[in-house]
Scaffold this active site. Structure first.
Site, mmCIF file in Angstrom:
data_model
loop_
_atom_site.group_PDB
_atom_site.id
_atom_site.type_symbol
_atom_site.label_atom_id
_atom_site.label_comp_id
_atom_site.label_asym_id
_atom_site.label_seq_id
_atom_site.Cartn_x
_atom_site.Cartn_y
_atom_site.Cartn_z
ATOM 1 C CB CYS A 253 15.614 -11.930 -4.263
ATOM 2 S SG CYS A 253 16.904 -12.526 -3.354
ATOM 3 C CE1 TYR B 135 -3.317 -2.958 1.201
ATOM 4 C CE2 TYR B 135 -2.248 -2.810 3.439
ATOM 5 C CZ TYR B 135 -3.038 -3.325 2.512
ATOM 6 O OH TYR B 135 -3.866 -4.446 2.900
#
Ligand SMILES: *Cc1c(COP(=O)(O)O)cnc(C)c1O
Length: 414
Positions: A342, A316
């Protein structure tokens, strides 16, 4: 207000030293404050002395059974959205008569189980779900208490991913369909139309949209009453925001006074489903600084908490305060706080001014809601431990996952 404060430069959770907890239990580590959870629950429960009120804590915000249990002990009800949450609240000692069941995709077996234990109400999210509940109730020879979750089409003015009451959202039933569904339920032997509800979004810092939605629900209540269908409750869902950085949402008392005034002398009780506003600021996520790295144009503070532990920043673009666990008197620097995962989206905070050294701890505040519950094992990272602090005592309410937990249930080919 919460019970995480620096005392002589050291962050305390109630009367417990956070740095010591981090040393003892390891990081990343969720730490919750019992006193804060209780204070936030009471802010709702005590705000409306002159009307029947049920505070149904939204389990998805933080579903640890210790959290649920301490709220159940205070008399809280629960808003659940799955069969898994139903079993959790029962384990935690919830009273079935104080459970409301929301969600757009309830399954046959979930509906059956909820009917058998006798929940307070199904918040029905589609006409086909209403028919399904009616059929199951008929088969079990019982009556299903229902509320229609309407979609009032009001803009909650929050992040699009946590807006739920706009006409383009998947939630709720369009207003124009509601009257016929109530008439259907009213004449159906196995349905009991008990209330009406909505939930328009989350992290609302202004209660105007909630009150606009309430007006729409009241209008529907009055129309139905004139036809002899008298609803017993109105449920406004959750959504009240919290101060993450410098937001100033209304308090439960301010908001509920306005709700009470609008409900006037109608003989309806109020149900609310707060999640974030009870749990968010009752928790912190403690993390250790692993490495400092100077990139081409910015500095990275690589910490041992990642998007698998706390997804809100990545999902968000949410911002949460980050504070040193032990304050230091030294020069500051500006860095992005990133995890070991990653993914470029794996950040906890960007452009923060800190003065933490490698090996020291940081606390990510407001992590008690939508923190652990949204965590995952992505990158095969065991999920963090959870502690509950009660004064000067710390209880492990969820052990850190082990490496063998990571492959539990998996098997090799023969
Ligand atoms: C998520 C949710 C809530 C809780 O919302 P908060 O913003 O955490 O208060 C309440 N009701 C329903 C139906 C929800 O989906």
């Amino acid at each position: 207000m919460d019970f995480f404060n620096h005392v002589q430069g050291r962050l305390m959770a109630e009367q417990t030293d956070v740095a010591q907890l981090a040393e003892q239990f390891g990081t990343p580590l969720f730490i919750y404050s019992r006193a804060t959870l209780e204070r936030h629950y009471h802010a709702y429960a005590n705000a409306m002395p002159n009307r029947d009120l049920m505070i149904c804590y939204a389990v998805k915000a933080n579903s640890n059974i210790a959290v649920l249990n301490l709220l159940a002990r205070l008399g809280a009800g629960f808003d659940i959205v799955s069969g898994g949450e139903l079993e959790r609240v029962l384990l935690a000692g919830a009273s079935p008569s104080r459970i409301v069941f929301s969600g757009v995709g309830k399954t046959e077996s979930e509906i059956e189980r909820a009917l058998q234990i006798g929940i307070h109400c199904f918040n029905v999210e589609s006409p086909s779900e209403l028919h399904q509940i009616a059929a199951i109730a008929e088969r079990l020879n019982t009556q299903a208490p229902i509320s229609i979750r309407v979609n009032p089409n009001v803009d909650p003015k929050t992040h699009p991913y946590i807006s739920t009451g706009l006409k383009q959202n998947k939630f709720g039933i369009k207003m124009t369909d509601a009257p016929d569904l109530y008439r259907f339920a009213h004449q159906h032997q196995h349905l009991n139309p008990l209330g009406i509800d909505c939930h328009i979004g989350s992290q609302l810092t202004d209660d105007g949209p909630l009150l606009d939605a309430l007006d729409i629900l009241i209008d529907q209540i009055d129309t139905l009453a004139s036809e002899g269908i008298s609803l017993k409750h109105v449920d406004l869902g959750g959504g009240l925001g919290v101060p993450y950085i410098d937001e100033q949402p209304p308090s439960p008392a301010q908001f509920m006074a306005r709700v009470d005034e609008r409900l006037g002398d109608r003989n309806v009780s109020l149900v609310l489903e707060p999640g974030r506003s009870i749990a968010a600021n009752a928790g912190i996520l403690v993390t250790k600084l692993l490495h400092l790295k100077q990139g081409e144009d910015r500095k990275f503070a690589i910490i041992d908490a990642a998007m698998n532990d706390l997804l809100r920043p990545a999902l968000y673009q949410a911002e949460q305060k980050v504070v040193p666990v032990v304050e230091q008197d030294r020069d500051t620097y500006t860095a992005d706080l990133v995890g070991p995962i990653c993914e470029t989206g794996d950040f906890i905070a960007k452009g923060r001014t800190i003065n933490t050294a490698v090996g020291e701890f940081l606390a990510i505040r407001s992590s008690g809601a939508y923190g652990f519950t949204m965590s995952s094992n992505y990158n095969s990272r065991p999920r963090a431990a959870e502690l509950m602090i009660d004064g000067d005592k710390a209880y492990v309410i969820r052990q850190r996952e082990s490496l063998s937990d990571l492959v539990r249930g998996e098997s090799l080919l023969p």
